[in-house]
Write a protein that holds these residues in place. Structure first.
Motif, PDB file in Angstrom:
ATOM      1  N   THR A 220     -15.433  -3.174   2.588  1.00 31.63           N
ATOM      2  CA  THR A 220     -14.314  -3.946   2.052  1.00 31.63           C
ATOM      3  C   THR A 220     -14.591  -5.436   1.973  1.00 31.63           C
ATOM      4  O   THR A 220     -13.735  -6.194   1.541  1.00 31.63           O
ATOM      5  CB  THR A 220     -13.070  -3.713   2.928  1.00 31.63           C
ATOM      6  N   CYS A 221     -15.767  -5.878   2.415  1.00 29.31           N
ATOM      7  CA  CYS A 221     -16.123  -7.290   2.283  1.00 29.31           C
ATOM      8  C   CYS A 221     -17.632  -7.379   2.110  1.00 29.31           C
ATOM      9  O   CYS A 221     -18.356  -6.418   2.334  1.00 29.31           O
ATOM     10  CB  CYS A 221     -15.661  -8.113   3.485  1.00 29.31           C
ATOM     11  N   PHE A 242      -7.975   1.349  12.853  1.00 32.68           N
ATOM     12  CA  PHE A 242      -9.024   0.748  13.676  1.00 32.68           C
ATOM     13  C   PHE A 242      -8.356  -0.228  14.644  1.00 32.68           C
ATOM     14  O   PHE A 242      -7.682  -1.174  14.235  1.00 32.68           O
ATOM     15  CB  PHE A 242     -10.040   0.021  12.799  1.00 32.68           C
ATOM     16  N   ARG A 243      -8.552   0.011  15.942  1.00 31.78           N
ATOM     17  CA  ARG A 243      -7.892  -0.776  16.979  1.00 31.78           C
ATOM     18  C   ARG A 243      -8.961  -1.502  17.798  1.00 31.78           C
ATOM     19  O   ARG A 243      -9.891  -0.889  18.304  1.00 31.78           O
ATOM     20  CB  ARG A 243      -7.080   0.154  17.885  1.00 31.78           C
ATOM     21  N   PHE A 244      -8.829  -2.834  17.912  1.00 35.52           N
ATOM     22  CA  PHE A 244      -9.822  -3.612  18.644  1.00 35.52           C
ATOM     23  C   PHE A 244      -9.154  -4.752  19.389  1.00 35.52           C
ATOM     24  O   PHE A 244      -8.041  -5.186  19.044  1.00 35.52           O
ATOM     25  CB  PHE A 244     -10.898  -4.152  17.699  1.00 35.52           C
ATOM     26  N   TYR A 245      -9.865  -5.234  20.413  1.00 38.76           N
ATOM     27  CA  TYR A 245      -9.361  -6.332  21.233  1.00 38.76           C
ATOM     28  C   TYR A 245      -9.812  -7.655  20.629  1.00 38.76           C
ATOM     29  O   TYR A 245     -11.006  -7.885  20.393  1.00 38.76           O
ATOM     30  CB  TYR A 245      -9.883  -6.213  22.662  1.00 38.76           C
ATOM     31  N   ALA A 259      -6.412  -3.256   5.391  1.00 36.23           N
ATOM     32  CA  ALA A 259      -6.870  -4.521   5.979  1.00 36.23           C
ATOM     33  C   ALA A 259      -8.084  -5.030   5.214  1.00 36.23           C
ATOM     34  O   ALA A 259      -9.064  -4.293   5.013  1.00 36.23           O
ATOM     35  CB  ALA A 259      -7.215  -4.324   7.445  1.00 36.23           C
ATOM     36  N   PRO A 260      -8.079  -6.285   4.750  1.00 38.23           N
ATOM     37  CA  PRO A 260      -9.190  -6.788   3.907  1.00 38.23           C
ATOM     38  C   PRO A 260     -10.503  -6.927   4.654  1.00 38.23           C
ATOM     39  O   PRO A 260     -11.568  -6.806   4.066  1.00 38.23           O
ATOM     40  CB  PRO A 260      -8.666  -8.144   3.427  1.00 38.23           C
ATOM     41  N   ASN A 261     -10.447  -7.220   5.946  1.00 37.51           N
ATOM     42  CA  ASN A 261     -11.675  -7.439   6.726  1.00 37.51           C
ATOM     43  C   ASN A 261     -11.675  -6.481   7.914  1.00 37.51           C
ATOM     44  O   ASN A 261     -11.387  -6.862   9.040  1.00 37.51           O
ATOM     45  CB  ASN A 261     -11.766  -8.889   7.203  1.00 37.51           C
ATOM     46  N   SER A 262     -11.963  -5.229   7.634  1.00 39.08           N
ATOM     47  CA  SER A 262     -11.888  -4.209   8.654  1.00 39.08           C
ATOM     48  C   SER A 262     -13.284  -3.696   8.993  1.00 39.08           C
ATOM     49  O   SER A 262     -14.289  -4.335   8.677  1.00 39.08           O
ATOM     50  CB  SER A 262     -10.985  -3.066   8.171  1.00 39.08           C
ATOM     51  N   ASP A 284     -15.333 -14.089   4.123  1.00 38.54           N
ATOM     52  CA  ASP A 284     -16.164 -15.120   3.505  1.00 38.54           C
ATOM     53  C   ASP A 284     -15.590 -16.484   3.851  1.00 38.54           C
ATOM     54  O   ASP A 284     -14.554 -16.899   3.318  1.00 38.54           O
ATOM     55  CB  ASP A 284     -16.212 -14.944   1.985  1.00 38.54           C
ATOM     56  N   LEU A 285     -16.253 -17.165   4.769  1.00 40.16           N
ATOM     57  CA  LEU A 285     -15.761 -18.473   5.195  1.00 40.16           C
ATOM     58  C   LEU A 285     -16.066 -19.523   4.136  1.00 40.16           C
ATOM     59  O   LEU A 285     -17.194 -19.632   3.657  1.00 40.16           O
ATOM     60  CB  LEU A 285     -16.418 -18.865   6.518  1.00 40.16           C
ATOM     61  N   LYS A 286     -15.070 -20.296   3.807  1.00 36.95           N
ATOM     62  CA  LYS A 286     -15.256 -21.374   2.854  1.00 36.95           C
ATOM     63  C   LYS A 286     -15.740 -22.611   3.591  1.00 36.95           C
ATOM     64  O   LYS A 286     -15.082 -23.118   4.488  1.00 36.95           O
ATOM     65  CB  LYS A 286     -13.939 -21.671   2.128  1.00 36.95           C
TER      66      LYS A 286
END
Length: 610
Positions: A220-221, A242-245, A259-262, A284-286
């Motif tokens: 997805t990214c 998807f479950r994460f801490y 979710a776009p960034n899964s 994608d960090l700008k």
């Protein structure tokens, strides 16, 4: 009679074998007119008559290419392309010679294959452009793209490409990083392998791994990083969530299929690891606009810093104490700029390497301020001390001072980096001052209501810069006081004192240049870390960008001050054994005699910047 002729022609046409030009597992290369190994197997010719080109006889054969089926005519040893056919091909899920493994959603080799269910001469393999693939859907969508294949028991399986995700409400949908039939090879490159699929039993964090599931192909990214189960806490629930801490919020986060960034699961075949792994999509960090502009200033500075270091080493300018200080400062600045250029080019966190890069930036950014502080202290000690030694005594003092400088210039950054590493690893501090490195960015992170970056990094830098400013002010005050005292003494002594003061005055001019170039700019940098200039409008934003660009030209300024001088030029010519004309040499000697008073020396000319 006419019907009899047509029937005879049809029988002869059916009896004529359908030849494949290349051998099984090979494909025709239209550029080299040779048979190459078929690496993709996305389009294949199904026939028992293969490798016609090796028969050495005239005739017609057929071969698959990336664009379709090409017809080749062999005449007198020459290959003549006749036609390219792009039409309807039979949709098979796996390549020829493979059956479909419904548990792993992969392909496995089949001995003595027949594939009686295949209708036609050419098969199109897999659904590489499909986003959601469902096995044996109920009900069947007649308008959907699909493929057919048999399992290891010979049972026919239908795989459909669905556009909606309603099926995910009935069964778990699992995200696969690569398209259908592909997996990671040699990194995050998706290549056709077919035999990997998705094995849900590879990890204990997957709930109910034997339950049926559908595949959401294509990640997805565009950028991902490995999620190590030793480092991260996460689970893939039975409903596909998807479950994460999340360290930022210190709580568990649940991400659905939208979710776009899964996450995504993929088999990897690389030197770093082989097998199935969880990967996390990274947004994608700008890159901030100021980093886009300052990148080129840093590159230019790196070039001039390298030239400064090489010329100083070549001419032996490091024999004096100040030369050694300058080399250390240049090396620290060069390494910092190189790391910043890399980070601003590729901001993707990558587990352990990202952490190493983050601590390296902390170390070298602190080393820059520490060595700047060493330079300021050495200048202040030189102007503030009236007693000077000569000979061996002075060399011993310089050596002791150099050892102290080295311990401070590299020791303070090391201690500060180790402190940050210790608190990051132990995670014993309150969230407000707990440092985080390498989780979402390759540096000490700036999080909401978290001030660890200010406490552990920005504040020490600001304190060092305040000390530097105080030392510069005291040095200037000392020189002005000496000038007033000279005006009060008699003419004879005044002449000698003026000679000395003129030399010191020229030193001071150079010190002021350094204070502007290395002190004021870094003071702004240290202060701007506490305030985001873009919050004050466009004008303040571009002032910050302009100031940062000037600040990143340190290597250019250092080169102009310390290298672009007549003495360095003449020494460089002598080092290269380049002789000048007598006229120029005479002018140089005259200039050298007249400029004897303008040499910037530390400790009576022993530690000199000429």
């Amino acid at each position: 009679m006419r019907l009899l002729v047509l029937a005879s022609v049809a029988i002869l046409a059916r009896a004529q074998p359908f030849w494949k030009c290349c051998d099984f597992g090979e494909v025709f290369n239209p550029n080299s007119y040779q048979c190459d190994k078929d690496l993709t197997k996305r389009l294949e010719v199904m026939t028992n008559f293969t490798n016609f080109m090796a028969e050495g006889v005239d005739g017609t054969c057929f071969e698959a290419t990336q664009d379709g089926i090409i017809t080749l005519q062999l005449l007198w040893g020459k290959i003549i392309p006749k036609a390219l056919t792009i039409g309807n091909f039979f949709p098979k899920c796996c390549p020829l010679g493979y059956f479909y493994n419904s548990q792993l959603h992969s392909c496995a080799t089949k001995e003595d294959f027949q594939h009686d269910f295949v209708q036609g001469r050419v098969v199109k393999v897999g659904l590489p452009h499909c986003k959601l693939i469902v096995d044996n859907p109920d009900p069947v969508d007649p308008d959907a793209d699909y493929c057919l294949d048999e399992d290891f028991q010979g049972k026919l399986i239908r795989r459909e490409c669905r556009k909606d995700r309603n099926i995910c409400e009935k069964q778990r949908c699992v995200k696969k990083c690569c398209p259908d039939g592909k997996s990671f090879v040699g990194g995050d490159h998706c290549l056709d392998t077919y035999s990997n699929g998705v094995n849900m039993s590879f990890s204990t964090v997957i709930h109910d791994p034997k339950a049926p599931f559908a595949l959401i192909s294509n990640r997805t990214c565009s950028r991902i990083f490995l999620m190590s189960e030793e480092r991260y806490i996460f689970n893939l629930l039975k409903n596909g969530v998807f479950r994460f801490y999340q360290n930022i919020t210190e709580s568990f986060v649940e991400e659905g299929l939208d979710a776009p960034n899964s996450y995504c699961i993929e088999h990897s075949n690389s030197p770093k690891g082989m097998g199935f792994f969880f990967f996390k999509c990274f947004p994608d960090l700008k890159i901030e606009e100021k980093f886009v502009y300052t990148k080129w200033s840093k590159i230019l500075s790196c070039v001039f810093l390298v030239l400064t270091i090489l010329i100083y080493l070549l001419l032996g300018e490091t024999r004096n104490l100040f030369g050694k200080i300058l080399i250390n400062y240049c090396v620290g600045t060069l390494l910092l700029f190189l790391l910043l250029i890399y980070v601003h080019t590729d901001l993707e966190p990558n587990d352990s390497f990202c952490i190493l890069l983050g601590y390296s930036l902390i170390f070298f950014s602190t080393a820059l301020f520490a060595w700047l502080n060493v330079m300021c202290c050495d200048i202040w000690l030189t102007f503030g001390t009236t007693k000077h030694s000569i000979g061996i005594t002075q060399r011993r003092k310089d050596l002791k001072r150099l050892l102290v400088y080295m311990s401070y210039g590299w020791g303070v950054p090391l201690i500060l980096t180790l402190i940050i590493y210790m608190f990051t690893s132990l995670n014993v501090l309150p969230y407000e001052i707990q440092p985080f490195v390498g989780t979402t960015q390759c540096f000490i992170e700036s999080r909401t209501n978290n001030y660890a970056g200010v406490l552990f990094l920005r504040l020490p830098h600001l304190i060092i810069q305040i000390i530097n400013t105080v030392l510069f002010v005291q040095t200037i005050s000392y020189c002005l006081r000496i000038k007033n005292e000279i005006n009060k003494i008699d003419d004879t002594i005044r002449h000698q004192q003026k000679y000395k003061f003129k030399r010191d005055q020229e030193r001071l001019f150079l010190i002021l240049k350094l204070s502007v170039i290395m002190g004021v700019n870094y003071s702004f940098d240290a202060l701007s870390a506490f305030v985001k200039m873009s919050d004050f409008g466009t004008v303040a934003k571009y002032i910050e960008v302009t100031w940062d660009c000037i600040n990143c030209l340190q290597g250019v300024f250092i080169f102009l001050i310390f290298i672009c001088k007549r003495k360095i030029y003449n020494d460089f010519l002598r080092k290269l054994n380049i002789r000048r004309t007598d006229h120029l040499l005479q002018n140089t000697q005259t200039h050298s005699m007249s400029s004897a008073t303008t040499r910037f020396s530390l400790k009576n000319g022993r530690n000199s910047l000429k």
